[in-house]
Design an enzyme around this catalytic site. Structure first.
Site, PDB file in Angstrom:
ATOM      1  N   LYS A   1     -27.878 -31.368  11.465  1.00  0.00           N
ATOM      2  CA  LYS A   1     -28.402 -30.020  11.634  1.00  0.00           C
ATOM      3  C   LYS A   1     -29.562 -29.836  10.664  1.00  0.00           C
ATOM      4  O   LYS A   1     -29.392 -29.934   9.441  1.00  0.00           O
ATOM      5  CB  LYS A   1     -27.313 -28.981  11.359  1.00  0.00           C
ATOM      6  CG  LYS A   1     -27.849 -27.557  11.512  1.00  0.00           C
ATOM      7  CD  LYS A   1     -26.755 -26.522  11.450  1.00  0.00           C
ATOM      8  CE  LYS A   1     -27.338 -25.128  11.570  1.00  0.00           C
ATOM      9  NZ  LYS A   1     -26.328 -24.083  11.488  1.00  0.00           N
TER      10      LYS A   1
ATOM     11  N   LYS B   1     -28.994 -30.873  16.214  1.00  0.00           N
ATOM     12  CA  LYS B   1     -29.501 -29.505  16.339  1.00  0.00           C
ATOM     13  C   LYS B   1     -30.686 -29.285  15.419  1.00  0.00           C
ATOM     14  O   LYS B   1     -30.594 -29.652  14.253  1.00  0.00           O
ATOM     15  CB  LYS B   1     -28.364 -28.554  15.966  1.00  0.00           C
ATOM     16  CG  LYS B   1     -28.751 -27.107  15.988  1.00  0.00           C
ATOM     17  CD  LYS B   1     -27.592 -26.288  15.527  1.00  0.00           C
ATOM     18  CE  LYS B   1     -28.042 -24.845  15.490  1.00  0.00           C
ATOM     19  NZ  LYS B   1     -27.096 -24.003  14.853  1.00  0.00           N
TER      20      LYS B   1
HETATM   21  C1  PBG Z   1     -25.140 -20.799  11.606  1.00  0.00           C
HETATM   22  C2  PBG Z   1     -25.688 -21.219  12.909  1.00  0.00           C
HETATM   23  C3  PBG Z   1     -27.039 -21.115  13.263  1.00  0.00           C
HETATM   24  C4  PBG Z   1     -27.128 -21.511  14.597  1.00  0.00           C
HETATM   25  C5  PBG Z   1     -25.839 -21.889  15.018  1.00  0.00           C
HETATM   26  N1  PBG Z   1     -24.948 -21.708  13.943  1.00  0.00           N
HETATM   27  C6  PBG Z   1     -28.205 -20.578  12.518  1.00  0.00           C
HETATM   28  C7  PBG Z   1     -28.494 -21.073  11.171  1.00  0.00           C
HETATM   29  O1  PBG Z   1     -28.072 -22.153  10.748  1.00  0.00           O
HETATM   30  O2  PBG Z   1     -29.175 -20.331  10.477  1.00  0.00           O
HETATM   31  C8  PBG Z   1     -28.401 -21.508  15.381  1.00  0.00           C
HETATM   32  C9  PBG Z   1     -28.291 -21.559  16.852  1.00  0.00           C
HETATM   33  C10 PBG Z   1     -29.535 -21.204  17.577  1.00  0.00           C
HETATM   34  O3  PBG Z   1     -30.630 -21.003  17.008  1.00  0.00           O
HETATM   35  O4  PBG Z   1     -29.434 -21.132  18.806  1.00  0.00           O
HETATM   36  N2  PBG Z   1     -24.259 -21.544  10.933  1.00  0.00           N
END
Ligand code: PBG
Length: 328
Positions: free
Chosen positions: A199, A252
């Site tokens: 991520k 991601k």
């Molecule tokens: C938070 C989380 C995020 C997303 C999924 N879980 C945002 C972040 O890390 O700030 C983003 C998903 C998206 O942008 O569609 N733990």
């Protein structure tokens, strides 16, 4: 050697041949629909930066889940938009057995037992600091091992509510092993873990943070989410998650990270998921609204590219639209 002219266009000469040689396609069973929800009843509130996406009260959420299930979508990933009054520095609402998230899981499983419910594990929707981990009030540092304790409590609360899959999205070190062992020790060995393995700290999450009102109050997420300049680090995270007991590895964001999807596909025998995140969805919707691109065909092309890169499944806000398109 015969001097045979090479004519790759023969394999493209008509629709039937093109279908016959097609290497990749998307089916509804590849899709996981992320859904946002709020307190209250009979609510379906639009999200400005994500046209076509809503914050649902639990009753409406359940209706939407039943609809998605009827389209052949096997899994939803649910994200609570928690009201400000329940947020604090310890994110204690995250493991409240009667909290919004846990009630939603129970209601969905009650109405649609076969729908796989995936719940997010990270503190940000519940944290007054808007970070995925606990924040040291003096230094501002995101505290790793103290955060694991809270993540473990979240996992248990979600498992007790009936979740099928937990999705740790927090990027704390050691969280997969910590969550796996606490789930197993409490008798939840059947709860799966889809790890947000690679991520990245990304500007593509903007609309999601609008939807949940969860942007960090101070600083950014770069001390825990990965640097987008790096690829090898994703393999390191994958090895760790695999050894700690993850069932599915996720990358991601997705679109700008298809090389990482491919790298993990070649590196692991575990299933690989890609998250087509909020900013990717918003870009397509915005350009399509202006008539600058054909939104529907861009959607199909984009989602097919995830499969081509090696993803077994795709978390996408297009899930319903894509399933409707495939089924039509
Ligand atoms: C938070 C989380 C995020 C997303 C999924 N879980 C945002 C972040 O890390 O700030 C983003 C998903 C998206 O942008 O569609 N733990």
């Amino acid at each position: 050697m015969f001097d045979i002219p090479q004519r790759p266009r023969r394999n493209r000469k008509n629709f039937a041949i093109r279908k016959m040689i097609q290497e990749n396609s998307v089916t509804p069973s590849d899709l996981i629909a992320p859904l946002f929800f709020i307190e209250g009843s009979n609510q379906k509130v639009g999200i400005d930066s994500m046209p076509g996406q809503f914050r649902y009260s639990i009753d409406k959420l359940v209706e939407e889940v039943l609809h998605l299930y009827s389209l052949g979508i096997p899994c939803v990933s649910i994200f609570p938009a928690v009201s400000e009054k329940f947020k604090n520095s310890q994110a204690s609402e995250s493991f409240n057995p009667d909290g919004l998230n846990q009630r939603a899981v129970a209601e969905i499983k009650n109405a649609c037992p076969d729908m796989q419910v995936m719940t997010d594990i990270a503190l940000d929707p519940y944290s007054s600091d808007g970070h995925d981990g606990l924040v040291d009030s003096k230094t501002g540092e995101i505290l790793n091992d103290q955060t694991l304790e809270v993540l473990g409590k979240m996992a248990i609360a979600q498992a007790e509510a009936g979740t099928d899959i937990v999705g740790p999205s927090d990027m704390m070190d050691g969280r997969i092993g910590f969550i796996r062992s606490i789930l197993d020790s409490e008798g939840f060995e059947k709860v799966s873990i889809m790890s947000y393995t690679a991520k990245y700290a990304s500007s593509f999450y903007g609309p999601f943070r609008d939807a949940l009102d969860s942007a960090p109050k101070n600083g950014d997420k770069k001390t825990y989410q990965m640097d987008y300049s790096n690829a090898r680090e994703a393999q390191r995270e994958a090895e760790l998650d695999e050894s700690e007991g993850a069932d599915i590895l996720m990358v991601k964001p997705g679109l700008a990270y298809l090389d990482i999807v491919r790298a993990l596909r070649e590196h692991t025998v575990l299933p690989v998921a890609a998250y087509n995140v909020s900013g990717e969805y918003a870009m397509v919707k915005a350009a399509a609204e202006r008539g600058w691109i054909d939104g529907e065909s861009v959607m199909v092309e984009m989602l097919t590219s995830f499969k081509r890169a090696g993803a077994d499944m795709i978390l996408t806000y297009f899930a319903k639209e894509m399933a409707l398109k495939i089924n039509s």
